[in-house]
Design a protein around this motif. Structure first.
Motif, short mmCIF file in Angstrom:
data_model
loop_
_atom_site.label_atom_id
_atom_site.label_comp_id
_atom_site.label_asym_id
_atom_site.label_seq_id
_atom_site.Cartn_x
_atom_site.Cartn_y
_atom_site.Cartn_z
N ARG A 215 -10.74 3.60 -4.68
CA ARG A 215 -9.93 4.37 -5.63
C ARG A 215 -8.98 5.31 -4.89
N GLU A 216 -7.84 5.57 -5.53
CA GLU A 216 -6.86 6.50 -4.96
C GLU A 216 -7.53 7.87 -4.73
N GLY A 217 -7.26 8.44 -3.59
CA GLY A 217 -7.81 9.77 -3.29
C GLY A 217 -9.16 9.74 -2.60
N THR A 218 -9.82 8.55 -2.51
CA THR A 218 -11.12 8.50 -1.84
C THR A 218 -10.96 8.26 -0.35
N MET A 219 -12.06 8.50 0.37
CA MET A 219 -12.08 8.23 1.82
C MET A 219 -11.92 6.73 2.08
N GLU A 220 -12.54 5.93 1.21
CA GLU A 220 -12.44 4.46 1.37
C GLU A 220 -10.99 4.01 1.40
N ARG A 221 -10.22 4.57 0.48
CA ARG A 221 -8.82 4.17 0.37
C ARG A 221 -8.03 4.59 1.62
N GLU B 17 0.83 -1.20 0.00
CA GLU B 17 0.00 0.00 0.00
C GLU B 17 0.87 1.26 0.00
N SER B 18 2.01 1.19 0.68
CA SER B 18 2.92 2.34 0.69
C SER B 18 3.45 2.60 -0.71
N LEU B 19 3.79 1.54 -1.41
CA LEU B 19 4.29 1.70 -2.78
C LEU B 19 3.19 2.24 -3.69
N GLY B 20 1.95 1.79 -3.46
CA GLY B 20 0.81 2.30 -4.23
C GLY B 20 0.63 3.80 -3.99
N TRP B 21 0.80 4.18 -2.74
CA TRP B 21 0.64 5.59 -2.37
C TRP B 21 1.76 6.44 -2.97
N LEU B 22 2.98 5.90 -2.96
CA LEU B 22 4.13 6.63 -3.50
C LEU B 22 4.06 6.77 -5.01
N THR B 23 3.75 5.68 -5.71
CA THR B 23 3.79 5.67 -7.17
C THR B 23 2.46 6.10 -7.79
N LYS B 24 1.41 6.14 -6.95
CA LYS B 24 0.06 6.46 -7.44
C LYS B 24 -0.38 5.51 -8.56
N LYS B 25 0.18 4.33 -8.57
CA LYS B 25 -0.23 3.35 -9.58
C LYS B 25 -1.36 2.50 -9.01
N GLU B 26 -2.49 2.50 -9.71
CA GLU B 26 -3.68 1.79 -9.24
C GLU B 26 -3.43 0.28 -9.12
N SER B 27 -2.47 -0.23 -9.92
CA SER B 27 -2.25 -1.69 -9.94
C SER B 27 -1.78 -2.23 -8.59
N TRP B 28 -1.16 -1.38 -7.75
CA TRP B 28 -0.72 -1.87 -6.44
C TRP B 28 -1.90 -2.32 -5.58
N LEU B 29 -3.07 -1.76 -5.85
CA LEU B 29 -4.23 -2.12 -5.04
C LEU B 29 -4.53 -3.63 -5.14
N ASN B 30 -4.34 -4.18 -6.33
CA ASN B 30 -4.57 -5.62 -6.49
C ASN B 30 -3.63 -6.42 -5.60
N CYS B 31 -2.40 -5.97 -5.57
CA CYS B 31 -1.40 -6.65 -4.74
C CYS B 31 -1.79 -6.55 -3.26
N THR B 32 -2.20 -5.33 -2.85
CA THR B 32 -2.62 -5.13 -1.46
C THR B 32 -3.80 -6.05 -1.12
N ARG B 33 -4.77 -6.08 -2.03
CA ARG B 33 -5.96 -6.93 -1.81
C ARG B 33 -5.56 -8.39 -1.60
#
Ligand code: HEC
Length: 299
Positions: free
Chosen positions: A260-266, A188-204
């Motif tokens: 999604r990146e930037g939402t409250m859910e995230r 999730e940290s890498l997703g936050w740093l790179t802003k790449k949506e694909s990291w979310l799959n990995c986190t999940r």
């Protein structure tokens, strides 16, 4: 003539042997009878309140202390008994401060009389000679292991033995939730740093697997037969259970919300993952501390 002379000498010796040593007076002027009474009181106390968890009949006695009824051996263990000094004896401290028999025991704490008897027993030198009747009982109790497998062991069903056996994998299984839930934070940290949506799959993937691992580990923990009494153990047990629930909630959030990146859910998912990683690490540490002590990582 010679043999005639030796008769009075022989009688004299016999007389001396029988009466000259002030028989039956031990340390601090305690008579043998008093010593035996005290020993008997401690023996009966231990049989009533310690033998169930520390008896020779157990294949796995609690705290690896399986000879409570062997008073001679107890007295000889200087980690438990400092002969002549109850205040310095761990055994007396445990009983006096109600750590033993412990809260999990059905028999209740030691009574004031039992504590006094134990104290007195240590003070007078922790003698081991018992009255004949109790000595016979002691023999019986100490040979209980060889006589027969413990009765509750024999009547245990195959299923409960199997479950108990599974429980022993608890410690090994902890590696999965710890590794996966901590890795989820990294992802999730890498997703936050790179802003790449694909990291979310990995986190999940990591959090779902981690939650499954946490659920399995907590279940095995409850199956694990361990009658711990320490506060560290209690904390580990309940915090571990809470962590498994927390991981399941986090996994649910990752699956059921779009995040999604930037939402409250995230943002909530990220917070949940960080709390989860902190919880699982704390529980892991406490688990280790049950065996190795809280100061295990001291430099
Ligand atoms: C309900 C079970 C139970 C009963 C009854 C019980 N104990 Fe324990 N005892 C334990 C457990 C469990 C441990 C291990 C402590 C731990 O790891 O938290 C232990 C540990 C000990 C230890 C320390 C072993 C070591 O080397 O660390 C001593 C000494 C001891 N008990 C003495 C007693 C005495 C004396 C009694 C009776 C007055 C007693 N216990 C009754 C469960 C019990």
């Amino acid at each position: 003539m010679r043999s005639f002379l030796s008769i009075p000498a022989f009688l004299g010796c016999l007389f001396a042997a029988l009466f000259s040593p002030l028989r039956a007076v031990g340390a601090e002027g305690i008579s043998a009878e008093d010593a035996q009474l005290t020993t008997a009181a401690v023996f009966e106390f231990f049989e009533a309140k310690c033998n169930d968890c520390h008896g020779a009949h157990l294949t796995r006695p609690k705290g690896k202390f399986g000879y409570a009824m062997d008073l001679k051996r107890v007295a000889a263990n200087d980690e438990y008994v400092v002969v002549g000094d109850a205040a310095k004896s761990e055994l007396f401290r445990l009983v006096n401060e109600d750590e033993m028999p412990g809260k999990d025991s059905k028999v209740g704490n030691a009574s004031a009389a039992e504590k006094l008897a134990l104290k007195h027993w240590i003070q007078i030198g922790a003698p081991s000679e018992l009255p004949a009747k109790l000595a016979a009982r002691q023999k019986e109790l100490l040979s209980a292991k060889s006589a027969a497998p413990s009765p509750n062991k024999a009547s245990e069903s195959l299923l409960s033995r199997l479950l108990e056996w599974f429980g022993r994998f608890h410690a090994a299984s902890t590696h999965f939730p710890i590794g996966l839930l901590v890795a989820a934070v990294l992802s999730e940290s890498l997703g936050w740093l790179t802003k790449k949506e694909s990291w979310l799959n990995c986190t999940r993937f990591l959090v779902v697997l981690g939650a499954g691992g946490a659920l399995g580990t907590a279940t095995l923990g409850w199956l694990n037969v361990y009658a711990g009494v320490s506060q560290v153990y209690q904390l580990h047990k309940w915090l571990g259970t809470a962590t498994a629930l927390w991981a399941l909630i986090s996994a649910g959030a990752a699956i059921f919300f779009e995040c999604r990146e930037g939402t409250m859910e995230r943002a909530r998912l990220r917070a949940a993952l960080i709390v989860g990683a902190a919880l699982v690490s704390a529980v892991g540490f406490l688990g280790g501390a049950i065996t190795f002590g809280l100061d295990h990582y001291k430099w």
